[in-house]
Scaffold this motif. Sequence first.
Motif, PDB file in Angstrom:
ATOM      1  N   ASP A   1       0.865  -1.180   0.000  1.00 21.09           N
ATOM      2  CA  ASP A   1       0.000   0.000   0.000  1.00 21.09           C
ATOM      3  C   ASP A   1       0.902   1.231   0.000  1.00 21.09           C
ATOM      4  O   ASP A   1       1.921   1.246   0.702  1.00 21.09           O
ATOM      5  CB  ASP A   1      -0.903   0.001   1.256  1.00 21.09           C
ATOM      6  CG  ASP A   1      -2.097   0.940   1.128  1.00 21.09           C
ATOM      7  OD1 ASP A   1      -1.865   2.147   0.910  1.00 21.09           O
ATOM      8  OD2 ASP A   1      -3.235   0.488   1.238  1.00 21.09           O
TER       9      ASP A   1
ATOM     10  N   THR B   1      -4.413   6.973   0.293  1.00 21.52           N
ATOM     11  CA  THR B   1      -5.677   7.229   1.009  1.00 21.52           C
ATOM     12  C   THR B   1      -5.791   6.320   2.232  1.00 21.52           C
ATOM     13  O   THR B   1      -6.589   6.588   3.123  1.00 21.52           O
ATOM     14  CB  THR B   1      -6.918   7.004   0.107  1.00 21.52           C
ATOM     15  OG1 THR B   1      -6.876   5.662  -0.413  1.00 21.52           O
ATOM     16  CG2 THR B   1      -6.968   7.979  -1.041  1.00 21.52           C
TER      17      THR B   1
ATOM     18  N   ASP C   1       4.157   2.094  -4.313  1.00 21.34           N
ATOM     19  CA  ASP C   1       3.159   2.434  -5.326  1.00 21.34           C
ATOM     20  C   ASP C   1       3.119   1.289  -6.348  1.00 21.34           C
ATOM     21  O   ASP C   1       4.172   0.932  -6.895  1.00 21.34           O
ATOM     22  CB  ASP C   1       3.603   3.757  -5.988  1.00 21.34           C
ATOM     23  CG  ASP C   1       2.641   4.248  -7.058  1.00 21.34           C
ATOM     24  OD1 ASP C   1       1.803   3.457  -7.541  1.00 21.34           O
ATOM     25  OD2 ASP C   1       2.757   5.428  -7.425  1.00 21.34           O
TER      26      ASP C   1
ATOM     27  N   TYR D   1     -13.727   6.605 -13.700  1.00 20.62           N
ATOM     28  CA  TYR D   1     -13.523   5.503 -12.743  1.00 20.62           C
ATOM     29  C   TYR D   1     -14.187   4.216 -13.252  1.00 20.62           C
ATOM     30  O   TYR D   1     -13.574   3.139 -13.235  1.00 20.62           O
ATOM     31  CB  TYR D   1     -14.102   5.920 -11.382  1.00 20.62           C
ATOM     32  CG  TYR D   1     -14.126   4.821 -10.342  1.00 20.62           C
ATOM     33  CD1 TYR D   1     -12.968   4.392  -9.711  1.00 20.62           C
ATOM     34  CD2 TYR D   1     -15.343   4.209  -9.984  1.00 20.62           C
ATOM     35  CE1 TYR D   1     -13.013   3.378  -8.746  1.00 20.62           C
ATOM     36  CE2 TYR D   1     -15.390   3.209  -9.025  1.00 20.62           C
ATOM     37  CZ  TYR D   1     -14.221   2.797  -8.414  1.00 20.62           C
ATOM     38  OH  TYR D   1     -14.263   1.793  -7.474  1.00 20.62           O
TER      39      TYR D   1
HETATM   40  N1  LIG Z   1     -15.933   1.388  -1.049  1.00 16.57           N
HETATM   41  C1  LIG Z   1     -16.784   1.010  -2.004  1.00 16.57           C
HETATM   42  O1  LIG Z   1     -17.994   1.192  -1.882  1.00 16.57           O
HETATM   43  C2  LIG Z   1     -16.254   0.338  -3.248  1.00 16.57           C
HETATM   44  C3  LIG Z   1     -17.209  -0.025  -4.235  1.00 16.57           C
HETATM   45  C4  LIG Z   1     -16.751  -0.644  -5.385  1.00 16.57           C
HETATM   46  C5  LIG Z   1     -15.405  -0.921  -5.549  1.00 16.57           C
HETATM   47  N2  LIG Z   1     -14.504  -0.530  -4.593  1.00 16.57           N
HETATM   48  C6  LIG Z   1     -13.092  -0.849  -4.819  1.00 16.57           C
HETATM   49  O2  LIG Z   1     -12.597  -1.561  -3.692  1.00 16.57           O
HETATM   50  C7  LIG Z   1     -11.203  -1.280  -3.517  1.00 16.57           C
HETATM   51  C8  LIG Z   1     -10.947  -0.786  -2.100  1.00 16.57           C
HETATM   52  O3  LIG Z   1     -11.710   0.396  -1.912  1.00 16.57           O
HETATM   53  P1  LIG Z   1     -11.785   1.181  -0.529  1.00 16.57           P
HETATM   54  O4  LIG Z   1     -13.154   1.721  -0.416  1.00 16.57           O
HETATM   55  O5  LIG Z   1     -11.221   0.368   0.557  1.00 16.57           O
HETATM   56  O6  LIG Z   1     -10.823   2.416  -0.876  1.00 16.57           O
HETATM   57  P2  LIG Z   1      -9.602   3.040  -0.064  1.00 16.57           P
HETATM   58  O7  LIG Z   1      -9.241   4.288  -0.804  1.00 16.57           O
HETATM   59  O8  LIG Z   1      -9.930   3.120   1.387  1.00 16.57           O
HETATM   60  O9  LIG Z   1      -8.467   1.945  -0.255  1.00 16.57           O
HETATM   61  C9  LIG Z   1      -7.584   1.920  -1.348  1.00 16.57           C
HETATM   62  C10 LIG Z   1      -6.198   1.619  -0.810  1.00 16.57           C
HETATM   63  O10 LIG Z   1      -5.290   1.543  -1.919  1.00 16.57           O
HETATM   64  C11 LIG Z   1      -4.129   2.304  -1.622  1.00 16.57           C
HETATM   65  N3  LIG Z   1      -3.587   2.778  -2.899  1.00 16.57           N
HETATM   66  C12 LIG Z   1      -4.149   3.687  -3.746  1.00 16.57           C
HETATM   67  N4  LIG Z   1      -3.350   3.870  -4.817  1.00 16.57           N
HETATM   68  C13 LIG Z   1      -2.273   3.053  -4.654  1.00 16.57           C
HETATM   69  C14 LIG Z   1      -1.093   2.812  -5.410  1.00 16.57           C
HETATM   70  N5  LIG Z   1      -0.860   3.445  -6.581  1.00 16.57           N
HETATM   71  N6  LIG Z   1      -0.182   1.917  -4.936  1.00 16.57           N
HETATM   72  C15 LIG Z   1      -0.397   1.270  -3.743  1.00 16.57           C
HETATM   73  N7  LIG Z   1      -1.493   1.484  -2.975  1.00 16.57           N
HETATM   74  C16 LIG Z   1      -2.407   2.368  -3.422  1.00 16.57           C
HETATM   75  C17 LIG Z   1      -4.603   3.435  -0.723  1.00 16.57           C
HETATM   76  O11 LIG Z   1      -3.565   3.997   0.078  1.00 16.57           O
HETATM   77  C18 LIG Z   1      -5.670   2.718   0.109  1.00 16.57           C
HETATM   78  O12 LIG Z   1      -5.109   2.152   1.282  1.00 16.57           O
HETATM   79  C19 LIG Z   1     -10.833  -0.279  -4.599  1.00 16.57           C
HETATM   80  O13 LIG Z   1     -10.312  -0.996  -5.700  1.00 16.57           O
HETATM   81  C20 LIG Z   1     -12.176   0.338  -4.959  1.00 16.57           C
HETATM   82  O14 LIG Z   1     -12.160   0.868  -6.268  1.00 16.57           O
HETATM   83  C21 LIG Z   1     -14.903   0.093  -3.446  1.00 16.57           C
END
Ligand SMILES: NC(=O)c1ccc[n+]([C@@H]2O[C@H](COP(=O)([O-])OP(=O)(O)OC[C@H]3O[C@@H](n4cnc5c(N)ncnc54)[C@H](O)[C@@H]3O)[C@@H](O)[C@H]2O)c1
Length: 313
Positions: free
Chosen positions: A31, A35, A51, A140
């Motif tokens: 990670d 975020t 990253d 997205y």
């Molecule tokens: N929360 C929802 O309702 C929802 C719905 C559909 C899909 N998703 C998907 O589920 C997944 C998790 O979502 P979430 O809600 O926990 O979001 P979040 O933003 O809390 O978690 C994403 C994590 O990825 C890390 N990250 C971002 N870019 C990165 C990079 N380039 N390299 C390494 N780490 C990186 C961030 O630091 C974060 O810890 C995502 O793929 C999101 O698109 C979420």
Amino acid sequence: MRILVTGGAGFIGSNLVFSLLNAGHDVGIIDDLSTGSMANLHPAAWFRSLDITGPGLDAAIADFAPEVVIHLAAQSSVTASQQDPDRDRLVNVEGTRAVARAAAVAGARRVLSASSAAVYGTPVTLPLGEADAKAPENPYGHSKLAAEKAIAEELRAAGVDFASLRFANVYGPRQDWRGEGGVVAIFCGRMTSGQTPVIYGDGSQTRDFIYVGDLVFALMEAAETDATLALPGDDGPAYNISTGTETSVAMLIQHLRSPAGYFGAVENAPAREGDVARSALDPTKAGEVFGWHSRVSLEAGLARTVAWFAQNR
Ligand SMILES: NC(=O)c1ccc[n+]([C@@H]2O[C@H](COP(=O)([O-])OP(=O)(O)OC[C@H]3O[C@@H](n4cnc5c(N)ncnc54)[C@H](O)[C@@H]3O)[C@@H](O)[C@H]2O)c1
């Protein structure tokens, strides 16, 4: 099992990591904390801060040598995707491709990747099935759909099993409520601190709300199943992770009032451009292929979420 979670410091990832560790798995996290937060990291998990689009990814995944990779790291904000579509595409499409490629080289036998209801756009029929038309309405949604194709391109030929799991609207403990977070988190954050919740539009818009604990079960069951997830001829392959039930935003407020102890006013603001009017995803395929179905009722999930927000916000 050795399971690597990308995005394990985020909302969904941190809930998943805690459950995987409780179930006795060896867990690694990659990670970049863009975020996600250090506070979400479990001390028992192996962790690399990097990253997924930068150098060091291949070596890190090879170093942990996972059997299964659960890829959640993403640019997860619709608004940010509209402001910087190039960055959204880089992280969500090329980042997913890089994770898939490195997982195959490292000898992983399965990769699960987070996709989204956003790949469908405005539903024509409800609830939406995996084979229904895809017409994403923001960068997205486009990047999540392209990521599904990228992972298939990388892994089908490599003989690694894989699936993209299309999450409906996820809610639960540790969701961010101060930024663009989910509507449940924003309502919980405001209502448990005595602030007026704001409904955009008349509140009749519906979503399919899935509790994060249910989603964690889906990821664990998909990781552990003996079934093959990348079915032959399946274009994707994708699985909806959802309840199949529509709940209106106005109804959500009603459900939250009592657990949050908020009986005050609700503010109405103009509807936001691009918000779909109704949404629900049919979860039947996940049940048929790897035996998952949601177990937590909306009332129970909201009560747990409110309790967490009341203590932690
Ligand atoms: N929360 C929802 O309702 C929802 C719905 C559909 C899909 N998703 C998907 O589920 C997944 C998790 O979502 P979430 O809600 O926990 O979001 P979040 O933003 O809390 O978690 C994403 C994590 O990825 C890390 N990250 C971002 N870019 C990165 C990079 N380039 N390299 C390494 N780490 C990186 C961030 O630091 C974060 O810890 C995502 O793929 C999101 O698109 C979420």
